[in-house]
Each structure stands twice: as C-alpha cells, then as structure tokens.
Motif scaffolding. Structure first.
Motif, PDB file in Angstrom:
ATOM      1  N   VAL A  49       0.857  -1.182   0.000  1.00 60.15           N
ATOM      2  CA  VAL A  49       0.000   0.000   0.000  1.00 60.15           C
ATOM      3  C   VAL A  49       0.893   1.232   0.000  1.00 60.15           C
ATOM      4  CG1 VAL A  49      -1.809   1.240   1.245  1.00 60.15           C
ATOM      5  CG2 VAL A  49      -1.730  -1.247   1.355  1.00 60.15           C
ATOM      6  N   ASP A  50       0.568   2.182  -0.846  1.00 62.36           N
ATOM      7  CA  ASP A  50       1.307   3.445  -0.889  1.00 62.36           C
ATOM      8  C   ASP A  50       0.548   4.486  -0.076  1.00 62.36           C
ATOM      9  OD1 ASP A  50       3.230   2.393  -2.634  1.00 62.36           O
ATOM     10  OD2 ASP A  50       1.973   2.840  -4.370  1.00 62.36           O
ATOM     11  N   PHE A  51       1.273   5.179   0.821  1.00 65.01           N
ATOM     12  CA  PHE A  51       0.696   6.245   1.633  1.00 65.01           C
ATOM     13  C   PHE A  51       1.451   7.535   1.359  1.00 65.01           C
ATOM     14  CE2 PHE A  51      -0.233   2.517   4.328  1.00 65.01           C
ATOM     15  CZ  PHE A  51      -1.580   2.713   4.582  1.00 65.01           C
ATOM     16  N   PRO A  52       0.762   8.659   1.409  1.00 67.90           N
ATOM     17  CA  PRO A  52       1.484   9.935   1.353  1.00 67.90           C
ATOM     18  C   PRO A  52       2.411  10.046   2.567  1.00 67.90           C
ATOM     19  CG  PRO A  52      -0.870  10.262   1.016  1.00 67.90           C
ATOM     20  CD  PRO A  52      -0.678   8.839   1.443  1.00 67.90           C
ATOM     21  N   VAL A  53       3.531  10.709   2.384  1.00 71.65           N
ATOM     22  CA  VAL A  53       4.538  10.820   3.440  1.00 71.65           C
ATOM     23  C   VAL A  53       3.957  11.437   4.707  1.00 71.65           C
ATOM     24  CG1 VAL A  53       6.736  11.886   4.079  1.00 71.65           C
ATOM     25  CG2 VAL A  53       6.446  10.885   1.812  1.00 71.65           C
ATOM     26  N   ASP A  54       3.122  12.464   4.574  1.00 77.56           N
ATOM     27  CA  ASP A  54       2.566  13.100   5.772  1.00 77.56           C
ATOM     28  C   ASP A  54       1.645  12.149   6.535  1.00 77.56           C
ATOM     29  OD1 ASP A  54       0.812  13.362   3.571  1.00 77.56           O
ATOM     30  OD2 ASP A  54      -0.262  15.011   4.523  1.00 77.56           O
ATOM     31  N   VAL A  55       0.931  11.280   5.828  1.00 73.06           N
ATOM     32  CA  VAL A  55       0.077  10.288   6.492  1.00 73.06           C
ATOM     33  C   VAL A  55       0.950   9.264   7.218  1.00 73.06           C
ATOM     34  CG1 VAL A  55      -1.609   8.436   6.119  1.00 73.06           C
ATOM     35  CG2 VAL A  55      -1.843  10.609   4.895  1.00 73.06           C
ATOM     36  N   LEU A  56       2.034   8.846   6.577  1.00 72.75           N
ATOM     37  CA  LEU A  56       2.946   7.899   7.226  1.00 72.75           C
ATOM     38  C   LEU A  56       3.547   8.487   8.495  1.00 72.75           C
ATOM     39  CD1 LEU A  56       5.026   5.944   4.576  1.00 72.75           C
ATOM     40  CD2 LEU A  56       3.442   5.079   6.280  1.00 72.75           C
ATOM     41  N   ARG A  57       3.877   9.760   8.461  1.00 70.44           N
ATOM     42  CA  ARG A  57       4.420  10.403   9.670  1.00 70.44           C
ATOM     43  C   ARG A  57       3.408  10.338  10.808  1.00 70.44           C
ATOM     44  NH1 ARG A  57       6.238  14.923   6.220  1.00 70.44           N
ATOM     45  NH2 ARG A  57       8.357  14.416   5.612  1.00 70.44           N
ATOM     46  N   GLU A  58       2.144  10.612  10.492  1.00 72.39           N
ATOM     47  CA  GLU A  58       1.103  10.554  11.524  1.00 72.39           C
ATOM     48  C   GLU A  58       0.900   9.131  12.027  1.00 72.39           C
ATOM     49  OE1 GLU A  58      -2.533  12.787  10.935  1.00 72.39           O
ATOM     50  OE2 GLU A  58      -1.529  13.944   9.360  1.00 72.39           O
ATOM     51  N   ILE A  59       0.918   8.173  11.109  1.00 69.71           N
ATOM     52  CA  ILE A  59       0.785   6.763  11.501  1.00 69.71           C
ATOM     53  C   ILE A  59       1.931   6.373  12.424  1.00 69.71           C
ATOM     54  CG2 ILE A  59       0.978   4.389  10.634  1.00 69.71           C
ATOM     55  CD1 ILE A  59      -0.619   5.330   8.157  1.00 69.71           C
ATOM     56  N   ASP A  60       3.147   6.723  12.038  1.00 67.40           N
ATOM     57  CA  ASP A  60       4.317   6.382  12.851  1.00 67.40           C
ATOM     58  C   ASP A  60       4.262   7.039  14.224  1.00 67.40           C
ATOM     59  OD1 ASP A  60       5.326   4.781  10.838  1.00 67.40           O
ATOM     60  OD2 ASP A  60       6.708   6.313  10.080  1.00 67.40           O
ATOM     61  N   GLN A  61       3.828   8.289  14.261  1.00 61.06           N
ATOM     62  CA  GLN A  61       3.734   9.006  15.534  1.00 61.06           C
ATOM     63  C   GLN A  61       2.722   8.318  16.459  1.00 61.06           C
ATOM     64  OE1 GLN A  61       2.658  13.115  15.059  1.00 61.06           O
ATOM     65  NE2 GLN A  61       2.689  13.529  17.247  1.00 61.06           N
ATOM     66  N   GLU A  62       1.575   7.973  15.914  1.00 61.43           N
ATOM     67  CA  GLU A  62       0.542   7.319  16.729  1.00 61.43           C
ATOM     68  C   GLU A  62       0.980   5.914  17.136  1.00 61.43           C
ATOM     69  OE1 GLU A  62      -3.138   7.343  18.747  1.00 61.43           O
ATOM     70  OE2 GLU A  62      -1.803   8.891  17.977  1.00 61.43           O
ATOM     71  N   ALA A  63       1.632   5.199  16.235  1.00 57.83           N
ATOM     72  CA  ALA A  63       2.125   3.854  16.561  1.00 57.83           C
ATOM     73  C   ALA A  63       3.149   3.921  17.694  1.00 57.83           C
ATOM     74  CB  ALA A  63       2.735   3.199  15.324  1.00 57.83           C
ATOM     75  N   ARG A  64       4.058   4.895  17.632  1.00 55.56           N
ATOM     76  CA  ARG A  64       5.040   5.062  18.713  1.00 55.56           C
ATOM     77  C   ARG A  64       4.349   5.381  20.031  1.00 55.56           C
ATOM     78  NH1 ARG A  64       8.015   7.542  14.821  1.00 55.56           N
ATOM     79  NH2 ARG A  64       7.308   9.611  15.420  1.00 55.56           N
ATOM     80  N   ARG A  65       3.350   6.255  19.970  1.00 53.92           N
ATOM     81  CA  ARG A  65       2.622   6.630  21.187  1.00 53.92           C
ATOM     82  C   ARG A  65       1.980   5.408  21.835  1.00 53.92           C
ATOM     83  NH1 ARG A  65      -2.247   7.786  23.146  1.00 53.92           N
ATOM     84  NH2 ARG A  65      -3.391   7.297  21.248  1.00 53.92           N
ATOM     85  N   LEU A  66       1.466   4.511  20.995  1.00 54.90           N
ATOM     86  CA  LEU A  66       0.809   3.303  21.501  1.00 54.90           C
ATOM     87  C   LEU A  66       1.793   2.173  21.803  1.00 54.90           C
ATOM     88  CD1 LEU A  66      -2.242   3.271  19.074  1.00 54.90           C
ATOM     89  CD2 LEU A  66      -2.236   3.919  21.495  1.00 54.90           C
ATOM     90  N   VAL A  68       3.417   0.300  19.468  1.00 55.15           N
ATOM     91  CA  VAL A  68       3.248  -0.804  18.521  1.00 55.15           C
ATOM     92  C   VAL A  68       3.983  -0.470  17.229  1.00 55.15           C
ATOM     93  CG1 VAL A  68       1.021  -1.503  19.488  1.00 55.15           C
ATOM     94  CG2 VAL A  68       1.079   0.115  17.583  1.00 55.15           C
ATOM     95  N   THR A  69       4.125  -1.461  16.379  1.00 50.92           N
ATOM     96  CA  THR A  69       4.763  -1.227  15.088  1.00 50.92           C
ATOM     97  C   THR A  69       3.792  -0.539  14.142  1.00 50.92           C
ATOM     98  OG1 THR A  69       4.041  -3.340  14.172  1.00 50.92           O
ATOM     99  CG2 THR A  69       6.171  -3.312  15.346  1.00 50.92           C
ATOM    100  N   ARG A  70       4.339   0.028  13.090  1.00 46.48           N
ATOM    101  CA  ARG A  70       3.518   0.649  12.051  1.00 46.48           C
ATOM    102  C   ARG A  70       2.526  -0.366  11.495  1.00 46.48           C
ATOM    103  NH1 ARG A  70       6.644   2.681   6.855  1.00 46.48           N
ATOM    104  NH2 ARG A  70       7.138   4.473   8.147  1.00 46.48           N
ATOM    105  N   GLN A  71       3.011  -1.554  11.191  1.00 50.41           N
ATOM    106  CA  GLN A  71       2.158  -2.590  10.607  1.00 50.41           C
ATOM    107  C   GLN A  71       1.024  -2.968  11.558  1.00 50.41           C
ATOM    108  OE1 GLN A  71       4.239  -5.987   9.097  1.00 50.41           O
ATOM    109  NE2 GLN A  71       2.394  -7.182   8.848  1.00 50.41           N
ATOM    110  N   LEU A  78      -7.505  -0.655  10.519  1.00 49.56           N
ATOM    111  CA  LEU A  78      -8.337  -1.155   9.419  1.00 49.56           C
ATOM    112  C   LEU A  78      -9.390  -2.133   9.935  1.00 49.56           C
ATOM    113  CD1 LEU A  78      -5.748  -1.669   6.554  1.00 49.56           C
ATOM    114  CD2 LEU A  78      -7.629  -0.035   6.615  1.00 49.56           C
ATOM    115  N   ALA A  79      -8.983  -3.034  10.808  1.00 52.97           N
ATOM    116  CA  ALA A  79      -9.936  -4.000  11.363  1.00 52.97           C
ATOM    117  C   ALA A  79     -11.035  -3.281  12.138  1.00 52.97           C
ATOM    118  CB  ALA A  79      -9.206  -5.000  12.263  1.00 52.97           C
ATOM    119  N   ASP A  80     -10.664  -2.273  12.944  1.00 48.19           N
ATOM    120  CA  ASP A  80     -11.664  -1.498  13.690  1.00 48.19           C
ATOM    121  C   ASP A  80     -12.639  -0.807  12.743  1.00 48.19           C
ATOM    122  OD1 ASP A  80     -10.547  -2.215  16.100  1.00 48.19           O
ATOM    123  OD2 ASP A  80      -9.536  -0.288  16.429  1.00 48.19           O
ATOM    124  N   SER A  81     -12.118  -0.238  11.673  1.00 49.69           N
ATOM    125  CA  SER A  81     -12.979   0.447  10.702  1.00 49.69           C
ATOM    126  C   SER A  81     -13.959  -0.516  10.052  1.00 49.69           C
ATOM    127  CB  SER A  81     -12.134   1.116   9.618  1.00 49.69           C
ATOM    128  OG  SER A  81     -11.357   2.137  10.176  1.00 49.69           O
TER     129      SER A  81
END
Length: 86
Positions: A49-66, A68-71, A78-81
């Motif tokens: 899956v290709d993500f815009p860089v700014d979206v990846l930054r937000e994903i990485d930031q939230e993953a670090r906060r939680l 967990v890994t990016r994946q 996705l499962a929650d959605s």
C-alpha cells in the motif's frame, strides 16, 4: 532395531495430566510445537500500500505513542474500521 529418538523438549504426558496442569494454571507452552501452529480461516496474503509521506508520519507518531509497530497499528485501525462499518 534403533529406538526412535524423541524430538520433544519435555517428557510425554497423558491428556489427563496435561488437562490437570492446565487447570492448575501451569504454563504448557513447552509441550506445544508452535512452528506448526495455524489459525484456521486466517490465511495471510501480503499486500503493498502506498501512503502519502505526511500520512505515514502521523501513523508512525501514533504507533510510537501506543508502543506498537507501524504494521500493527495499520492492521488494528483497518480491522476497527471494518467492524464499525458493519
């Protein structure tokens, strides 16, 4: 005739003994061959899956906060959605 060598890390136990140990809260993981374990109905297929860089930054930031890994973060979100949409 050669005696068959055991490959298990533990001695053989009866089903009743394993049941009793389980009921007592004993860790039984040494008696399991996890290399051959599978979750029925949960086959995995790899996707890219290709993500815009700014979206990846937000994903990485939230993953670090939680913590967990990016994946893992992407899979859970996705499962929650999907659950919420049904």
């Amino acid at each position: 005739m050669k005696k068959k060598q055991r490959t298990s890390r533990t001695k053989a136990r009866s089903a009743a003994e394993l049941d009793a140990r389980h009921d007592a809260g004993v860790d039984l993981s040494a008696h399991m061959d996890l290399d051959k374990s599978a979750r029925p109905g949960r086959a995995v297929q790899r996707v890219n899956v290709d993500f815009p860089v700014d979206v990846l930054r937000e994903i990485d930031q939230e993953a670090r906060r939680l913590g967990v890994t990016r994946q893992a973060f992407i899979k859970v979100r996705l499962a929650d959605s999907l659950v919420k949409s049904h």
